[in-house]
Design a protein around this motif. Sequence first.
Motif, PDB file in Angstrom:
ATOM      1  N   UNK A  29      60.989  37.879  -7.436  1.00 30.01           N
ATOM      2  CA  UNK A  29      62.181  37.913  -6.584  1.00 30.01           C
ATOM      3  C   UNK A  29      62.885  36.566  -6.625  1.00 30.01           C
ATOM      4  N   UNK A  30      62.132  35.480  -6.532  1.00 27.87           N
ATOM      5  CA  UNK A  30      62.717  34.139  -6.582  1.00 27.87           C
ATOM      6  C   UNK A  30      63.388  33.892  -7.937  1.00 27.87           C
ATOM      7  N   UNK A  37      62.173  27.792   4.580  1.00 27.20           N
ATOM      8  CA  UNK A  37      61.994  29.222   4.804  1.00 27.20           C
ATOM      9  C   UNK A  37      61.234  29.847   3.641  1.00 27.20           C
ATOM     10  N   UNK A  38      60.484  30.894   3.941  1.00 23.14           N
ATOM     11  CA  UNK A  38      59.852  31.677   2.889  1.00 23.14           C
ATOM     12  C   UNK A  38      60.805  32.748   2.407  1.00 23.14           C
ATOM     13  N   UNK A  39      60.514  33.332   1.259  1.00 19.24           N
ATOM     14  CA  UNK A  39      61.370  34.357   0.663  1.00 19.24           C
ATOM     15  C   UNK A  39      60.565  35.646   0.511  1.00 19.24           C
ATOM     16  N   UNK A  40      61.123  36.744   0.987  1.00 14.99           N
ATOM     17  CA  UNK A  40      60.451  38.039   0.903  1.00 14.99           C
ATOM     18  C   UNK A  40      60.378  38.514  -0.539  1.00 14.99           C
ATOM     19  N   UNK A  41      59.382  39.344  -0.835  1.00 16.26           N
ATOM     20  CA  UNK A  41      59.288  39.928  -2.174  1.00 16.26           C
ATOM     21  C   UNK A  41      60.312  41.040  -2.339  1.00 16.26           C
ATOM     22  N   UNK A  42      60.826  41.567  -1.241  1.00 13.32           N
ATOM     23  CA  UNK A  42      61.800  42.651  -1.306  1.00 13.32           C
ATOM     24  C   UNK A  42      63.219  42.136  -1.393  1.00 13.32           C
ATOM     25  N   UNK A  50      70.085  27.634  -5.705  1.00  9.80           N
ATOM     26  CA  UNK A  50      69.232  27.872  -6.865  1.00  9.80           C
ATOM     27  C   UNK A  50      68.004  26.967  -6.839  1.00  9.80           C
ATOM     28  N   UNK A  51      68.220  25.691  -6.558  1.00  8.11           N
ATOM     29  CA  UNK A  51      67.127  24.715  -6.548  1.00  8.11           C
ATOM     30  C   UNK A  51      66.127  25.013  -5.437  1.00  8.11           C
ATOM     31  N   UNK A  52      66.631  25.395  -4.271  1.00  9.22           N
ATOM     32  CA  UNK A  52      65.767  25.602  -3.106  1.00  9.22           C
ATOM     33  C   UNK A  52      64.855  26.815  -3.234  1.00  9.22           C
ATOM     34  N   UNK A  53      65.240  27.763  -4.080  1.00  2.60           N
ATOM     35  CA  UNK A  53      64.439  28.986  -4.224  1.00  2.60           C
ATOM     36  C   UNK A  53      62.993  28.665  -4.577  1.00  2.60           C
ATOM     37  N   UNK A  54      62.792  27.666  -5.425  1.00  5.04           N
ATOM     38  CA  UNK A  54      61.441  27.287  -5.841  1.00  5.04           C
ATOM     39  C   UNK A  54      61.046  25.901  -5.311  1.00  5.04           C
TER      40      UNK A  54
END
Length: 318
Positions: A200-201, A241-246, A231-235
């Motif tokens: 997802x990320x 914040x965390x990122x959902x798999x959905x 874009x940079x913050x995603x990883x």
Amino acid sequence: MKKILGVLAVLVVILLGLSACSSSGESDDTVIDVKGCFFLEPGDELKTAGIDDENLQNGEKYFFVVYDVINDSDKNIEISGFDDVVTVNFNGTNEYTQTSGFYDTPMLCEFLDYCGYQRSEEVEKMLGGCEPIRMIAPFIINEKDMKEDVTAEIDFSLSDELTAEKEITSEDIQTISLFDEVFKVEDDYEAYQVAQSVPRRAVLAKEYLDCAIMSAGEGNVAEVNLLMLQMKYIFSTEFPLGVSVGKYTASKKLPIFDINAVKAVHPDIADEVESLISDLNYFYDGVHNNNLTVNEMNDRYESVSNTTAAIKEFYHIS
């Protein structure tokens, strides 16, 4: 008198045997093990992401059963592809069949596609002696079923060899506000969630990069800077914040990214993830330092595309 007692003893043995046969089709070699049951009461993050747009009637909510299927026998077992192989009955009143997820429930479908658990209709055959398969059965239920003293019976009829009935009570049901919280059945919930969020990320990061390139062509510098930061913050471990798999959902309830979690859970894809992060950082630093070169930029973009595709393939995302 002794004769009567003897007959009664035989009768008891027979009845006990019949009772055992009718309660489950499991053997020592084939087992269905319920790991967790979850009632989704969407929080603000899911509402912001569009959960209210799911084609559910007012009062309908999602309910999930996560379970392991074990086949330690030598026999290969054919698994039925029909939804009605897993049903749940609440309070002896309302019975539901698991749902496959359709186009009108996009958030559910995306979560199921990315969660890493299989649905029964996806497993055509379970080989004898294979590793246990972790499955998920989603249901759309009436929220009124979830009474304080709720009881439920889950019926599994995956095949002739894999049948079981499991009874649960309110103590067995966890109320969750995010889809990802079904991962609490894992030994390390946070590590699994982070590792499973990688595709997802990756997809989101590439979308941000593509949009930034388009905005740069239009001369929209402010938009480029914003997209590059996203874009940079995603990883990034700096993103709070965390990122959902959905479908894209960010939440403080979800763990922040940690490459060590990926290495622990999915070590075979960790190198590709680190390569992707390196390429994304190249674009971010290049934009802010104004030192991008056309040839290297093209090479790095191709690398991002190839690595994202490899990550999706590893996680079986189409």
